[in-house]
Design an enzyme around this catalytic site. Structure first.
Site, PDB file in Angstrom:
ATOM      1  N   LYS A 103       0.852  -1.198   0.000  1.00  0.00           N
ATOM      2  CA  LYS A 103       0.000   0.000   0.000  1.00  0.00           C
ATOM      3  C   LYS A 103       0.880   1.238   0.000  1.00  0.00           C
ATOM      4  CE  LYS A 103      -3.993   1.850   2.586  1.00  0.00           C
ATOM      5  NZ  LYS A 103      -4.913   1.615   3.723  1.00  0.00           N
ATOM      6  N   SER A 158      -9.868   1.509   2.656  1.00  0.00           N
ATOM      7  CA  SER A 158      -9.002   2.299   1.804  1.00  0.00           C
ATOM      8  C   SER A 158      -7.902   1.495   1.106  1.00  0.00           C
ATOM      9  CB  SER A 158      -8.348   3.395   2.643  1.00  0.00           C
ATOM     10  OG  SER A 158      -7.469   2.828   3.606  1.00  0.00           O
ATOM     11  N   SER A 165     -10.002  -0.882   6.868  1.00  0.00           N
ATOM     12  CA  SER A 165      -9.433  -0.754   5.517  1.00  0.00           C
ATOM     13  C   SER A 165      -8.715  -1.961   4.951  1.00  0.00           C
ATOM     14  CB  SER A 165      -8.495   0.437   5.456  1.00  0.00           C
ATOM     15  OG  SER A 165      -9.253   1.597   5.275  1.00  0.00           O
TER      16      SER A 165
HETATM   17  N1  GLN Z   1     -13.300   3.677   5.912  1.00  0.00           N
HETATM   18  C1  GLN Z   1     -12.767   4.115   7.177  1.00  0.00           C
HETATM   19  C2  GLN Z   1     -12.452   5.580   7.122  1.00  0.00           C
HETATM   20  O1  GLN Z   1     -12.640   6.167   6.105  1.00  0.00           O
HETATM   21  C3  GLN Z   1     -11.595   3.277   7.545  1.00  0.00           C
HETATM   22  C4  GLN Z   1     -10.340   3.711   6.932  1.00  0.00           C
HETATM   23  C5  GLN Z   1      -9.167   2.887   7.314  1.00  0.00           C
HETATM   24  O2  GLN Z   1      -9.293   1.862   7.953  1.00  0.00           O
HETATM   25  N2  GLN Z   1      -8.011   3.396   6.945  1.00  0.00           N
HETATM   26  O3  GLN Z   1     -12.021   6.168   8.078  1.00  0.00           O
END
Ligand code: GLN
Length: 496
Positions: free
Chosen positions: A89, A164, A188
């Site tokens: 990532k 994400s 995410s």
């Molecule tokens: N979708 C969640 C957010 O937007 C989780 C994001 C993540 O785990 N980095 O905060």
């Protein structure tokens, strides 16, 4: 729609890390051959999937692969993941390689050091293929917030891969990498893994070093594996866990060998199913499939019981307050002065900050910074941030109570299967609801894993989630492995 594959129809890029390892040890294949298969696969499907922000130069990949092959040739003892091609990532620093967080703010950032997880994977002699796309600064649940491109769900190119870590997950799902690393602040790793039909694990907070992970919300962030099966998940976890004095929240303990969890036996294991996660807001097909998966575990000897977590409904608001508050502080460092994007036109220092941040950050990141700054401001701190921390304590307590009687908790990973592009991106609140099943795990610092358990009527993957006690990844993996061995689901690949 996917295709079922028999063993004899598999291409080199279809195999898991442990299968490739067996083939490497028995000299059926070489590391450069595996690397070449992945390079060709990327050429074949990346223009459709858009999983990567950066793919490394082909010659460099092959050169690295040849280097690793020398170790196999000379009979050296090779680490478990030696020669395995992977994606990382784009928010983990890799020395000398562009690391963007999928943000214009870091579109020219080349880290002078390696994140601890990268050092560990270099010790494993893995082969890096490229940097995976993500929601900008890991904020989002669909990867639509990337400043560069929209990653597609390999199972339906009109749908999001989740987020994400959408790029990491899509790269594994589309066989453009054997495994990937993602980061999970509120879901995410797990949510996109569920939407793309792969295994994704968020370790206990403190199990994996965050040194060199570009911070979103430091008290919640954890790095974890995205893999094609549970065995690979244990192998990658073995490689990345461990104490690191460079991360003050890293826990100084001896980690077990997670591959010891790979036993097909869960007799007597107690699994709690909180009713709040099987009710309103959870798609019927998802619910049905997760309950079927629980029956598979029951058949293998697990004892299931309904439990209740009345605090569940407060997890999401608490998460968005805590994570945004921390993000507003963490992202203050991006000011156009020290590194990253700097506006071309400005008058004076304050304007330099203002212009650089206005131009460098996308709308979702700005929204979180504003929300977080507001929640932390003197007049509102008690009403919002402090309240959210109190909720955090109550959620932890609720988990503790369940774990007095149960070994694991089982719920869906995502309330729905993959959704269409644009379906939620105009309405931040509906996007935030995509995390309803995952955020409480981060709030409580617990480990969670998403395991594929079937498909909906549109042919989109469904996943279920197992949540374990802190630092008890081994029990979670054992149940996940037992499910995988007994689910009866054939190997199915997206039709790209
Ligand atoms: N979708 C969640 C957010 O937007 C989780 C994001 C993540 O785990 N980095 O905060």
């Amino acid at each position: 729609m996917g295709v079922n594959k028999e063993d004899n129809e598999l291409e080199l890029y279809n195999y898991t890390a442990h299968e490739l390892r067996d083939m490497l040890t028995s000299k059926k294949v070489s590391v450069p051959e595996i690397a070449k298969s992945y390079i060709d696969r990327i050429k074949q499907v990346e223009s459709k999937v858009d999983a990567y922000v950066t793919v490394l130069d082909e010659k460099e990949i092959i050169k690295n692969a040849q280097e690793v092959q020398k170790g196999f040739d000379s009979g050296d003892e090779m680490p478990a993941l030696a020669g395995i091609p992977m994606a990382i990532k784009d928010n983990m620093c890799i020395k000398g390689i562009l690391t963007t967080c999928s943000s214009k703010m870091l579109n020219n950032f080349i880290p002078p050091y390696d994140a601890t997880v990268i050092k560990k994977l270099k010790n494993q002699k893995t082969v890096l293929l490229g940097r995976a796309n993500m929601d900008e600064f890991a904020m989002g649940a669909s990867t639509e917030n990337s400043a560069f491109k929209k990653t597609k769900n390999p199972w339906d190119l009109g749908c999001v891969p989740g987020g994400s870590s959408g790029g990491s997950v899509a790269s594994v799902s589309a066989d453009e990498a054997v495994f990937a690393l993602g980061s999970d602040t509120g879901g995410s790793i797990r949510q996109p893994s569920s939407l793309c039909g792969v295994v994704g694990l968020k370790p206990t907070y403190g199990a994996v070093s965050r040194f060199g992970l570009i911070a979103f919300a430091s008290s919640l962030d954890q790095i974890g594996p995205v893999t094609k099966d549970v065995t690979d998940c244990a192998l990658v976890l073995n490689a990345i866990t461990g104490y690191d004095s460079s991360d003050s929240t890293s826990v100084n303990m001896v980690h077990p060998d997670y591959s010891k969890a790979l036993i097909n036996d869960i007799k007597g294991l107690k699994i709690g199913l909180p009713k709040e996660y099987f009710g309103e807001g959870i798609n019927e097909e998802v619910k049905k499939s997760v309950l079927e998966a629980s029956e598979v575990l029951k058949k293998q000897g697990a004892e299931l019981g309904e439990v209740s977590m009345p605090m569940a409904e407060y997890a999401l608001p608490a998460y968005y307050l805590i994570s945004s508050a921390e993000a507003s502080s963490n992202l203050a460092r991006f000011d156009g002065v020290k590194y990253g994007y700097r506006a071309e036109k400005y008058s004076g220092l304050i304007d330099l900050y203002k212009q650089s941040r206005s131009e460098g950050f996308g709308p979702e990141v700005k929204r979180r910074i504003m929300l977080g700054t507001y929640a932390l401001s003197a007049g509102y701190y008690d009403a919002y941030y402090k309240k959210a921390l109190q909720v955090k304590t109550l959620i932890k307590r609720a988990f503790d109570e369940i774990f007095e009687k149960y070994d694991l908790i089982m719920i869906p990973t995502s309330p729905t299967t993959a959704f269409k592009f644009g379906e939620k991106s105009e309405d931040p609140l509906s996007m935030y609801l995509a995390d309803i099943c995952t955020v409480s795990v981060n709030i409580a610092g617990l480990p969670g894993i998403s395991i594929p358990c079937g498909f909906d009527s549109k042919g989109l993957p469904i996943g279920f989630q197992l949540i374990g006690k802190a630092f008890d990844e081994i029990t979670m993996l054992r149940a996940a492995y037992t499910y995988e061995q007994n689910s009866g689901i054939p190997i199915r690949k997206p039709n790209l």
